[in-house]
Design an enzyme around this catalytic site. Structure first.
Site, PDB file in Angstrom:
ATOM      1  N   GLY A   1       0.859  -1.188   0.000  1.00  0.00           N
ATOM      2  CA  GLY A   1       0.000   0.000   0.000  1.00  0.00           C
ATOM      3  C   GLY A   1       0.892   1.233   0.000  1.00  0.00           C
TER       4      GLY A   1
ATOM      5  NE  ARG B   1      -2.564  -0.837  14.340  1.00  0.00           N
ATOM      6  CZ  ARG B   1      -2.110   0.362  13.943  1.00  0.00           C
ATOM      7  NH1 ARG B   1      -0.818   0.568  13.737  1.00  0.00           N
ATOM      8  NH2 ARG B   1      -2.957   1.362  13.767  1.00  0.00           N
TER       9      ARG B   1
ATOM     10  CD  GLU C   1       1.911  -1.424  20.017  1.00  0.00           C
ATOM     11  OE1 GLU C   1       1.320  -0.321  20.115  1.00  0.00           O
ATOM     12  OE2 GLU C   1       2.349  -1.854  18.954  1.00  0.00           O
TER      13      GLU C   1
ATOM     14  CG  HIS D   1       2.738   2.070  17.764  1.00  0.00           C
ATOM     15  ND1 HIS D   1       1.666   1.219  17.857  1.00  0.00           N
ATOM     16  CD2 HIS D   1       2.609   2.675  16.549  1.00  0.00           C
ATOM     17  CE1 HIS D   1       0.913   1.307  16.762  1.00  0.00           C
ATOM     18  NE2 HIS D   1       1.472   2.199  15.951  1.00  0.00           N
TER      19      HIS D   1
HETATM   20  C1  DGY Z   1      -1.382   4.489  12.562  1.00  0.00           C
HETATM   21  O1  DGY Z   1      -1.709   5.634  12.220  1.00  0.00           O
HETATM   22  O2  DGY Z   1      -2.078   3.511  12.322  1.00  0.00           O
HETATM   23  C2  DGY Z   1      -0.066   4.330  13.281  1.00  0.00           C
HETATM   24  O3  DGY Z   1       0.092   3.091  13.827  1.00  0.00           O
HETATM   25  C3  DGY Z   1       0.137   5.416  14.335  1.00  0.00           C
HETATM   26  O4  DGY Z   1       0.294   6.602  13.681  1.00  0.00           O
END
Ligand code: DGY
Length: 283
Positions: free
Chosen positions: A117, A199, A228, A247
């Site tokens: 993506g 993730r 997390e 993160h």
């Molecule tokens: C998102 O935007 O999904 C990121 O993990 C945090 O900015």
């Protein structure tokens, strides 16, 4: 749930799980959930759709910052930067010698990108500067899409068996949960380095721990973990071949400002009953 009672709009963070129960606790006047993130696995999209609640996210504005971090992790893991810094702090730097902290070459290596993506493509563009061969696996991308960023589409197995670096750029959903598991890790090279800025649950962390301790793969660099926050006494943090950061893929001043504005625009539009500028349409 107490705080959402009676509101027309919710501004959520990726750490807020917004399910049907939360939506019902808010009440039937709830019109919009604006997520301050591009990923929206924390929101039950089907439950929102059933209740006619619009959901917004923040696509595009964090692409470059996240790709930068993915590449920073790739380079840091390849050249063992965290180990090098710890080595000095521990007073181990006594002299220069030919075999201290030898790492992996980046230039000319093969990078496997899972998920092509916006962010996956931005990582591929960075790899071009390092003359890397870029393989990509993405069910939704076309060969032309991949070629536009110098990548070649291949099967997952081919990508895993040929890549020196594997970088994850998929959303978290039922298809991608534990996509990297004991079986897929075994298909990687023993010298491979895994990078995850997507993730945490995309990787089966127990299987990763096992792979890193048994030499199935060489190293991992993670911006996201499961859970997390990762507890400070988590066994992964004892491994020298693991680099974990908290993160921070989108954590630059400008990116977080852009995300905030986008999330506010979505929230205001939703509360005013207008179409969201950046609405989540699938999931
Ligand atoms: C998102 O935007 O999904 C990121 O993990 C945090 O900015």
């Amino acid at each position: 749930m107490q705080q959402v009672r009676g509101v027309e709009g919710i501004l959520s963070l990726l750490t807020d799980r917004i399910d049907g129960e939360v939506m019902d606790a808010a009440g039937p006047q709830l019109k919009v959930i604006s997520n301050y993130a591009v990923g929206y696995d924390n929101i039950d999209i089907a439950a929102a759709r059933e209740r006619g609640i619009a959901v917004g996210n923040t696509p595009g504005v964090l692409t470059e910052a996240t790709a930068d971090l993915a590449f920073a992790l790739l380079m840091a893991a390849a050249r063992r930067l965290a180990e090098g810094a710890a080595y000095i702090r521990a007073g181990k730097w006594k002299t220069w010698e030919p075999t201290t902290l030898l790492g992996a070459d980046i230039t000319g290596a093969t990078l496997g990108i899972i998920g092509l993506g916006r962010i996956g493509k931005a990582v591929a563009k960075r790899a071009a500067g390092f003359e890397m061969r870029v393989l990509a696996h993405s069910p939704s991308a076309t060969a032309a899409d991949a070629a536009s960023v110098g990548a070649t589409l291949v099967s997952l197995d081919e990508l895993l068996s040929q890549s020196d670096f594997v970088s994850l750029h998929v959303p978290l959903n039922d298809k991608t949960r534990h996509l990297i598991n004991r079986d897929t890790l075994r298909k990687m090279k023993p010298t491979a380095i895994l990078i995850n800025t997507a993730r945490g649950p995309v990787v089966d962390q127990n299987a990763l721990y096992e792979a890193l301790t048994q030499g199935t793969i060489a190293a991992a660099a993670l911006d996201v973990t499961d859970p997390e926050p990762l507890p400070a006494d988590h066994p992964l943090l004892d491994l020298p071949n693991v680099l974990v950061v908290p993160h921070i893929g989108s954590a630059t001043v400008k990116t977080r400002e852009r995300m905030a504005i986008m999330a506010a625009d979505n929230l205001i539009a939703g509360v005013q009953g207008r179409p969201l500028p950046h609405a989540v349409t699938s999931g």
